[in-house]
Write a protein that holds these residues in place. Structure first.
Motif, PDB file in Angstrom:
ATOM      1  N   ALA A  17      26.758  -7.983  13.335  1.00  0.00           N
ATOM      2  CA  ALA A  17      27.011  -9.264  12.679  1.00  0.00           C
ATOM      3  C   ALA A  17      26.516 -10.355  13.612  1.00  0.00           C
ATOM      4  CB  ALA A  17      28.496  -9.448  12.381  1.00  0.00           C
ATOM      5  N   GLU A  18      25.925 -11.403  13.051  1.00  0.00           N
ATOM      6  CA  GLU A  18      25.346 -12.456  13.877  1.00  0.00           C
ATOM      7  C   GLU A  18      25.796 -13.834  13.400  1.00  0.00           C
ATOM      8  OE1 GLU A  18      21.022 -13.259  15.738  1.00  0.00           O
ATOM      9  OE2 GLU A  18      21.068 -13.403  13.563  1.00  0.00           O
ATOM     10  N   MET A  19      26.131 -14.674  14.354  1.00  0.00           N
ATOM     11  CA  MET A  19      26.480 -16.059  14.096  1.00  0.00           C
ATOM     12  C   MET A  19      25.365 -16.958  14.641  1.00  0.00           C
ATOM     13  SD  MET A  19      29.416 -18.342  16.015  1.00  0.00           S
ATOM     14  CE  MET A  19      30.660 -17.088  15.815  1.00  0.00           C
ATOM     15  N   THR A  20      24.998 -17.977  13.881  1.00  0.00           N
ATOM     16  CA  THR A  20      24.057 -18.990  14.351  1.00  0.00           C
ATOM     17  C   THR A  20      24.745 -20.341  14.255  1.00  0.00           C
ATOM     18  OG1 THR A  20      22.150 -17.711  13.582  1.00  0.00           O
ATOM     19  CG2 THR A  20      21.793 -20.048  14.027  1.00  0.00           C
ATOM     20  N   THR A  21      24.828 -21.048  15.380  1.00  0.00           N
ATOM     21  CA  THR A  21      25.535 -22.323  15.381  1.00  0.00           C
ATOM     22  C   THR A  21      24.675 -23.428  14.777  1.00  0.00           C
ATOM     23  OG1 THR A  21      24.745 -22.932  17.594  1.00  0.00           O
ATOM     24  CG2 THR A  21      26.816 -21.698  17.460  1.00  0.00           C
ATOM     25  N   SER A  22      25.335 -24.495  14.364  1.00  0.00           N
ATOM     26  CA  SER A  22      24.635 -25.677  13.877  1.00  0.00           C
ATOM     27  C   SER A  22      24.012 -26.409  15.060  1.00  0.00           C
ATOM     28  CB  SER A  22      25.614 -26.618  13.167  1.00  0.00           C
ATOM     29  OG  SER A  22      26.329 -25.943  12.156  1.00  0.00           O
ATOM     30  N   PRO A  23      22.734 -26.799  14.999  1.00  0.00           N
ATOM     31  CA  PRO A  23      22.113 -27.522  16.120  1.00  0.00           C
ATOM     32  C   PRO A  23      22.883 -28.808  16.420  1.00  0.00           C
ATOM     33  CG  PRO A  23      20.468 -26.824  14.520  1.00  0.00           C
ATOM     34  CD  PRO A  23      21.797 -26.590  13.878  1.00  0.00           C
ATOM     35  N   GLN A  24      23.007 -29.104  17.721  1.00  0.00           N
ATOM     36  CA  GLN A  24      23.719 -30.300  18.171  1.00  0.00           C
ATOM     37  C   GLN A  24      22.917 -30.997  19.260  1.00  0.00           C
ATOM     38  OE1 GLN A  24      26.476 -31.490  16.903  1.00  0.00           O
ATOM     39  NE2 GLN A  24      27.143 -29.753  15.633  1.00  0.00           N
ATOM     40  N   PRO A  25      23.048 -32.303  19.383  1.00  0.00           N
ATOM     41  CA  PRO A  25      22.411 -32.994  20.504  1.00  0.00           C
ATOM     42  C   PRO A  25      22.939 -32.457  21.835  1.00  0.00           C
ATOM     43  CG  PRO A  25      23.215 -34.563  18.870  1.00  0.00           C
ATOM     44  CD  PRO A  25      23.768 -33.228  18.491  1.00  0.00           C
ATOM     45  N   LEU A  26      22.076 -32.365  22.813  1.00  0.00           N
ATOM     46  CA  LEU A  26      22.523 -31.964  24.148  1.00  0.00           C
ATOM     47  C   LEU A  26      23.261 -33.144  24.763  1.00  0.00           C
ATOM     48  CD1 LEU A  26      22.801 -30.171  26.567  1.00  0.00           C
ATOM     49  CD2 LEU A  26      20.462 -30.763  27.250  1.00  0.00           C
ATOM     50  N   SER A  27      24.573 -33.081  24.725  1.00  0.00           N
ATOM     51  CA  SER A  27      25.443 -34.136  25.243  1.00  0.00           C
ATOM     52  C   SER A  27      26.808 -33.513  25.455  1.00  0.00           C
ATOM     53  CB  SER A  27      25.547 -35.294  24.250  1.00  0.00           C
ATOM     54  OG  SER A  27      26.186 -34.859  23.054  1.00  0.00           O
ATOM     55  N   ALA A  28      27.713 -34.277  26.021  1.00  0.00           N
ATOM     56  CA  ALA A  28      29.072 -33.777  26.193  1.00  0.00           C
ATOM     57  C   ALA A  28      29.682 -33.429  24.844  1.00  0.00           C
ATOM     58  CB  ALA A  28      29.916 -34.823  26.920  1.00  0.00           C
ATOM     59  N   HIS A  29      29.481 -34.293  23.859  1.00  0.00           N
ATOM     60  CA  HIS A  29      30.019 -34.030  22.529  1.00  0.00           C
ATOM     61  C   HIS A  29      29.324 -32.833  21.887  1.00  0.00           C
ATOM     62  CE1 HIS A  29      32.414 -37.632  22.648  1.00  0.00           C
ATOM     63  NE2 HIS A  29      31.347 -38.416  22.790  1.00  0.00           N
ATOM     64  N   GLY A  30      28.011 -32.720  22.088  1.00  0.00           N
ATOM     65  CA  GLY A  30      27.273 -31.614  21.503  1.00  0.00           C
ATOM     66  C   GLY A  30      27.699 -30.269  22.051  1.00  0.00           C
ATOM     67  N   LEU A  31      27.905 -30.183  23.361  1.00  0.00           N
ATOM     68  CA  LEU A  31      28.355 -28.935  23.966  1.00  0.00           C
ATOM     69  C   LEU A  31      29.757 -28.575  23.498  1.00  0.00           C
ATOM     70  CD1 LEU A  31      26.947 -29.322  27.577  1.00  0.00           C
ATOM     71  CD2 LEU A  31      26.517 -27.375  26.061  1.00  0.00           C
TER      72      LEU A  31
END
Length: 510
Positions: A94-108
């Motif tokens: 089974a595989e999970m793919t996360t939603s893309p996020q900006p590289l930032s404190a909030h994104g991480l």
């Protein structure tokens, strides 16, 4: 179901290879033109993560007295849909793919929170069916009543079409065993292990995490890519987690000491390379440096085609290069460029970092995602001297890390231009990963939080592979036979993970 699958495989095999290649070449020109127009540029770096798991039986079945078996088990397709996970090669995956996020404190934080939230829901769903999802580099306890060899090599022939019994309905993988260029057998080779199969199913032994880093300016991707190659060996050494195969796959004449002495720390690398490179193909390799962004596109276009597949084109932006995207699906490199986007506004050029095995906990997995992103954010912008490390040394680092993990003798050039290794290398690597996270907006405390699991590995010298070796050795010293020792270690791994997967870290295990 088998008849339908065989028909679909036959339809894939009927695709004209010459037309497929010609269209892929034309699609490459579309991407190059859009690159020149700036379509793949973005105003900031973006991160994402692919996270693979395998399923084990968590039902109240016991072996050896009072210990659960945690044997590999197949995941019903309806359960994957309920989880919101994607199928992978094997029916146990089974595989999970996360939603893309900006590289930032909030994104991480968003990446970590999404993984935990979705994984908790998936674990609850699996538990209701007597299963558990495991984050690991390679499974070692085969399904109840089967050997690993039987599970990996079982296949049927439907009107001349060879189908792997335990493979999901992934057309490209089934078609590979039936194409004109298919080898006589797909052979897995590693120290004291040799397995022949008539499909690529042995690749389903392994699972991984794959951090993504989307560059702001696509034209700069080669510079970032070349830094990623130099970071690959050290990061792989920190993440090794597949020192053992299922016991029945070892050669009959291999002693326990042979297995322990000659085995590598990350057999996942060998599995992927030997199986998918069978028959003289070079599909899975440590890639060479890139000179230009056009080179990155061209490499995909000219890569050998194992299975030409039909492509339906629609109104999405990436439908304009749909055939090249399809070809990219079998462009397996340990670090690879990706050009994607359903619309012009979401078009992106990114780097997929593929060497890292599944890790013991979510926090450890996110640590690798953060470290890779931090290094990509910092090293190129600083013109870090490690870019002068010869490509041949970066390649040797990679395979040395595969063999020996943290004990490997790796080459690195620090920020002062000095050749260093060992602790000094990791000090330089992790400092720059931290500084990259700081550049992205993380506080020093946040950056240190994300990287702490990797620092612990450097300080203690304990990787997941080392932990597994120590547990097996401990059980052997207590008088266990090798297979029993291996299974005891694997059960302990699953039990430790059940307490720490979502909230703890690997360092809690020792």
């Amino acid at each position: 179901m088998t008849d339908d699958l065989a028909e679909r495989v036959e339809s894939v095999l009927a695709v004209d290879a010459g037309q497929f290649e010609a269209q892929a070449a034309a699609d490459a020109e579309v991407i190059k033109r859009e690159l020149g127009d700036g379509t793949f540029d973005n105003h900031q770096s973006i991160i994402g993560l692919e996270y693979e798991f395998y399923a084990v039986s968590n039902a109240q079945r016991y072996a050896n007295g009072d210990e659960p078996t945690y044997a590999l088990t197949r995941v019903p397709r309806r359960m994957l849909e309920l989880m919101g996970f994607e199928k992978e090669l094997g029916l146990h995956n089974a595989e999970m793919t996360t939603s893309p996020q900006p590289l930032s404190a909030h994104g991480l934080r968003a990446q970590e929170a999404e993984v935990r939230a979705r994984l908790q829901a998936a674990l609850d769903c699996a538990s209701a069916e007597g299963m558990r999802l495991v984050s690991d580099g390679m499974w070692t306890i085969p399904p109840t009543g089967e050997t690993a060899e039987e599970y990996l090599t079982s296949s049927v022939s439907d009107d001349g079409v060879r189908l792997a019994t335990n493979m999901s309905d992934s057309m490209r993988y089934h078609a590979m065993a039936n194409s004109e260029s298919a080898p006589e057998s797909f052979t897995l080779e590693a120290p004291h292990v040799s397995l022949d199969a008539d499909t690529v199913m042995p690749e389903a032994l392994i699972t991984s995490i794959q951090p993504h880093y989307q560059v702001s300016h696509a034209v700069d991707l080669p510079f970032f890519f070349n830094y990623a190659l130099r970071a690959a060996g050290p990061l792989l050494a920190l993440g090794v987690n597949s020192p053992f195969f299922p016991a029945d796959l070892y050669d009959d004449d291999a002693s326990t000491e042979d297995i322990l002495e000659d085995g590598w720390e990350e057999h996942r690398i060998a599995v992927f390379e030997t199986v998918l490179n069978s028959g003289g193909h070079e599909k899975v390799t440590f890639p060479e440096d890139l000179d230009t962004i056009e080179d990155a596109v061209e490499r995909v276009a000219v890569d050998s085609t194992l299975v030409p597949m039909s492509v339906e084109r629609g109104d999405r932006f990436d439908d304009e290069f749909a055939t090249l995207r399809r070809k990219h699906g079998t462009y397996w490199r340990w670090v690879r460029p990706v050009f994607d986007g359903g619309s012009r506004s979401s078009a992106n050029a990114r780097i997929e970092f593929r060497p890292i095995a599944g890790q013991p906990t979510v926090r450890d997995s996110v640590a690798f995602q953060a470290a890779f992103a931090g290094l990509m954010e910092r090293l190129p912008r600083q013109d870090h001297p490690v870019i002068d490390l010869p490509w041949e040394d970066a390649e040797e680092n990679f395979y040395a890390a595969m063999r020996d993990g943290l004990d490997a003798d790796l080459s690195w050039i620090d920020e002062d231009g000095d050749e260093v290794g060992g602790v000094d290398m990791y000090q330089d690597l992790l400092v720059h990963a931290r500084d990259g996270l700081r550049l992205a907006g993380c506080s020093e405390e946040e950056a240190n939080y994300y990287l702490e699991p990797l620092r612990k590995r450097v300080e203690t010298g304990v990787t997941p592979a080392a932990w597994k070796r120590a547990r097996v050795r401990e059980h052997l010293d207590d008088g266990a036979e090798f297979e029993d020792a291996l299974h005891a270690m694997q059960r302990e791994y699953v039990e430790q993970q059940s307490e720490t997967l979502l909230e703890g870290s690997f360092s809690d295990w020792f």
